[in-house]
Design a protein around this motif. Sequence first.
Motif, PDB file in Angstrom:
ATOM      1  N   GLY A 107      41.277  38.485  32.032  1.00 20.89           N
ATOM      2  CA  GLY A 107      42.542  37.997  31.502  1.00 20.89           C
ATOM      3  C   GLY A 107      43.123  38.896  30.422  1.00 20.89           C
ATOM      4  O   GLY A 107      44.327  38.873  30.178  1.00 20.89           O
ATOM      5  N   ARG A 108      42.299  39.688  29.783  1.00 17.54           N
ATOM      6  CA  ARG A 108      42.778  40.659  28.792  1.00 17.54           C
ATOM      7  C   ARG A 108      43.416  41.869  29.470  1.00 17.54           C
ATOM      8  O   ARG A 108      44.261  42.531  28.892  1.00 17.54           O
ATOM      9  CB  ARG A 108      41.635  41.151  27.915  1.00 17.54           C
ATOM     10  N   VAL A 109      42.961  42.143  30.679  1.00 23.06           N
ATOM     11  CA  VAL A 109      43.394  43.332  31.414  1.00 23.06           C
ATOM     12  C   VAL A 109      44.696  43.082  32.165  1.00 23.06           C
ATOM     13  O   VAL A 109      45.537  43.959  32.276  1.00 23.06           O
ATOM     14  CB  VAL A 109      42.282  43.785  32.393  1.00 23.06           C
ATOM     15  N   GLY A 110      44.855  41.887  32.709  1.00 24.23           N
ATOM     16  CA  GLY A 110      46.042  41.568  33.493  1.00 24.23           C
ATOM     17  C   GLY A 110      46.202  40.066  33.636  1.00 24.23           C
ATOM     18  O   GLY A 110      45.315  39.298  33.275  1.00 24.23           O
ATOM     19  N   SER A 111      47.329  39.673  34.181  1.00 25.31           N
ATOM     20  CA  SER A 111      47.579  38.246  34.335  1.00 25.31           C
ATOM     21  C   SER A 111      47.277  37.803  35.762  1.00 25.31           C
ATOM     22  O   SER A 111      47.393  38.581  36.705  1.00 25.31           O
ATOM     23  CB  SER A 111      49.021  37.917  33.959  1.00 25.31           C
ATOM     24  N   PHE A 112      46.885  36.538  35.877  1.00 20.00           N
ATOM     25  CA  PHE A 112      46.613  35.935  37.177  1.00 20.00           C
ATOM     26  C   PHE A 112      46.694  34.424  37.008  1.00 20.00           C
ATOM     27  O   PHE A 112      46.646  33.900  35.898  1.00 20.00           O
ATOM     28  CB  PHE A 112      45.257  36.371  37.744  1.00 20.00           C
ATOM     29  N   ASP A 161      38.327  41.105  47.568  1.00 17.39           N
ATOM     30  CA  ASP A 161      39.644  40.801  47.018  1.00 17.39           C
ATOM     31  C   ASP A 161      40.051  41.980  46.138  1.00 17.39           C
ATOM     32  O   ASP A 161      39.447  42.218  45.088  1.00 17.39           O
ATOM     33  CB  ASP A 161      39.586  39.505  46.216  1.00 17.39           C
ATOM     34  N   ALA A 162      41.066  42.702  46.592  1.00 17.27           N
ATOM     35  CA  ALA A 162      41.479  43.924  45.892  1.00 17.27           C
ATOM     36  C   ALA A 162      41.965  43.652  44.472  1.00 17.27           C
ATOM     37  O   ALA A 162      41.647  44.409  43.549  1.00 17.27           O
ATOM     38  CB  ALA A 162      42.560  44.641  46.698  1.00 17.27           C
ATOM     39  N   ALA A 163      42.742  42.590  44.278  1.00 21.98           N
ATOM     40  CA  ALA A 163      43.253  42.284  42.939  1.00 21.98           C
ATOM     41  C   ALA A 163      42.110  41.922  41.990  1.00 21.98           C
ATOM     42  O   ALA A 163      42.077  42.369  40.836  1.00 21.98           O
ATOM     43  CB  ALA A 163      44.275  41.147  43.004  1.00 21.98           C
ATOM     44  N   PHE A 164      41.167  41.118  42.478  1.00 20.46           N
ATOM     45  CA  PHE A 164      39.993  40.788  41.673  1.00 20.46           C
ATOM     46  C   PHE A 164      39.266  42.060  41.248  1.00 20.46           C
ATOM     47  O   PHE A 164      38.953  42.244  40.071  1.00 20.46           O
ATOM     48  CB  PHE A 164      39.025  39.889  42.460  1.00 20.46           C
ATOM     49  N   ALA A 165      38.962  42.931  42.209  1.00 21.51           N
ATOM     50  CA  ALA A 165      38.162  44.124  41.932  1.00 21.51           C
ATOM     51  C   ALA A 165      38.850  45.036  40.921  1.00 21.51           C
ATOM     52  O   ALA A 165      38.207  45.566  40.010  1.00 21.51           O
ATOM     53  CB  ALA A 165      37.866  44.875  43.226  1.00 21.51           C
ATOM     54  N   ARG A 166      40.167  45.205  41.056  1.00 24.11           N
ATOM     55  CA  ARG A 166      40.902  46.071  40.122  1.00 24.11           C
ATOM     56  C   ARG A 166      40.783  45.526  38.694  1.00 24.11           C
ATOM     57  O   ARG A 166      40.498  46.268  37.751  1.00 24.11           O
ATOM     58  CB  ARG A 166      42.367  46.158  40.544  1.00 24.11           C
ATOM     59  N   LEU A 167      40.958  44.218  38.527  1.00 22.48           N
ATOM     60  CA  LEU A 167      40.870  43.621  37.198  1.00 22.48           C
ATOM     61  C   LEU A 167      39.433  43.577  36.689  1.00 22.48           C
ATOM     62  O   LEU A 167      39.182  43.775  35.501  1.00 22.48           O
ATOM     63  CB  LEU A 167      41.463  42.210  37.214  1.00 22.48           C
ATOM     64  N   PHE A 168      38.487  43.323  37.586  1.00 24.93           N
ATOM     65  CA  PHE A 168      37.087  43.257  37.178  1.00 24.93           C
ATOM     66  C   PHE A 168      36.623  44.587  36.606  1.00 24.93           C
ATOM     67  O   PHE A 168      36.056  44.645  35.509  1.00 24.93           O
ATOM     68  CB  PHE A 168      36.210  42.841  38.370  1.00 24.93           C
ATOM     69  N   PHE A 169      36.859  45.677  37.310  1.00 24.47           N
ATOM     70  CA  PHE A 169      36.438  46.980  36.787  1.00 24.47           C
ATOM     71  C   PHE A 169      37.319  47.424  35.620  1.00 24.47           C
ATOM     72  O   PHE A 169      36.895  48.236  34.791  1.00 24.47           O
ATOM     73  CB  PHE A 169      36.375  48.018  37.909  1.00 24.47           C
ATOM     74  N   GLY A 170      38.511  46.851  35.512  1.00 26.52           N
ATOM     75  CA  GLY A 170      39.360  47.099  34.357  1.00 26.52           C
ATOM     76  C   GLY A 170      38.754  46.561  33.069  1.00 26.52           C
ATOM     77  O   GLY A 170      39.123  47.000  31.978  1.00 26.52           O
ATOM     78  N   ILE A 171      37.820  45.621  33.184  1.00 29.15           N
ATOM     79  CA  ILE A 171      37.119  45.118  31.997  1.00 29.15           C
ATOM     80  C   ILE A 171      36.561  46.294  31.205  1.00 29.15           C
ATOM     81  O   ILE A 171      36.596  46.309  29.985  1.00 29.15           O
ATOM     82  CB  ILE A 171      35.981  44.158  32.396  1.00 29.15           C
ATOM     83  N   TRP A 172      36.073  47.299  31.895  1.00 29.20           N
ATOM     84  CA  TRP A 172      35.472  48.473  31.263  1.00 29.20           C
ATOM     85  C   TRP A 172      36.417  49.657  31.208  1.00 29.20           C
ATOM     86  O   TRP A 172      36.315  50.461  30.303  1.00 29.20           O
ATOM     87  CB  TRP A 172      34.211  48.878  32.018  1.00 29.20           C
ATOM     88  N   LEU A 173      37.331  49.781  32.185  1.00 31.25           N
ATOM     89  CA  LEU A 173      38.076  51.026  32.349  1.00 31.25           C
ATOM     90  C   LEU A 173      39.554  50.961  31.993  1.00 31.25           C
ATOM     91  O   LEU A 173      40.174  51.998  31.809  1.00 31.25           O
ATOM     92  CB  LEU A 173      37.912  51.520  33.792  1.00 31.25           C
ATOM     93  N   SER A 174      40.119  49.792  31.884  1.00 25.57           N
ATOM     94  CA  SER A 174      41.527  49.674  31.547  1.00 25.57           C
ATOM     95  C   SER A 174      41.752  50.025  30.074  1.00 25.57           C
ATOM     96  O   SER A 174      40.915  49.715  29.219  1.00 25.57           O
ATOM     97  CB  SER A 174      42.008  48.241  31.783  1.00 25.57           C
ATOM     98  N   PRO A 175      42.892  50.639  29.765  1.00 26.17           N
ATOM     99  CA  PRO A 175      43.232  50.858  28.356  1.00 26.17           C
ATOM    100  C   PRO A 175      43.345  49.539  27.583  1.00 26.17           C
ATOM    101  O   PRO A 175      43.277  49.526  26.365  1.00 26.17           O
ATOM    102  CB  PRO A 175      44.587  51.571  28.422  1.00 26.17           C
ATOM    103  N   LYS A 176      43.483  48.410  28.275  1.00 25.31           N
ATOM    104  CA  LYS A 176      43.592  47.101  27.637  1.00 25.31           C
ATOM    105  C   LYS A 176      42.226  46.451  27.395  1.00 25.31           C
ATOM    106  O   LYS A 176      42.167  45.310  26.953  1.00 25.31           O
ATOM    107  CB  LYS A 176      44.439  46.169  28.491  1.00 25.31           C
TER     108      LYS A 176
END
Length: 194
Positions: A107-112, A161-176
């Motif tokens: 939820g910090r990385v993106g909205s859903f 689930d592509a959207a899940f996976a993008r946000l999940f790995f964003g936990i570590w890799l997103s600038p957010k």
Amino acid sequence: MKTIAIAAVMLSTSAVFHANIAVAQAVSVSPPALAATVRSADALAGARMAGEGTLRFLGFDIYRARLWVPPRFDADNYSAYPLALELTYHRNFTAEAIAKRSIEEMGRVGSFSTQDAERWQHALQEALPDVKPGDRLLGVYQPGVGAVFKMGGRVVGEVADAAFARLFFGIWLSPKTSEPALRQALLAQPRTAQ
């Protein structure tokens, strides 16, 4: 990283994580067993470890994280590349606690939507095992497809689930990410073309 890797990145649902990064270093040679597991996927042929770091909370080691990326990986566009994130745990966590904390961090990385959160939390809880100190969990990100989770060289679960996976790995890799120092350590050498 807060959660994860792929992760499992949680102390408890109310814990707030703070990363205190151990020495992070990029290397071109990987431990043989892990290298074979990571490179077994065609999309990760030639993968190298980009960096590593340790997540700590209140002075306690939670897990060590290592990021494996393909040649020509671009950290600014991480979600376009297949990659693997290995978490070596130093504490016991249930799959339920990992999944719950992961959704919070996503939820910090993106909205859903609330519906997505509930569906993803259930799917992740089903895909992950409970972990104990010394367990190594490998999350493999497949852009546009989802995530596969491995332990001991075998698949223990997946979330297609592509959207899940993008946000999940964003936990570590997103600038957010809530753990920018851990992100920096994991991306210690992200732009080296090979």
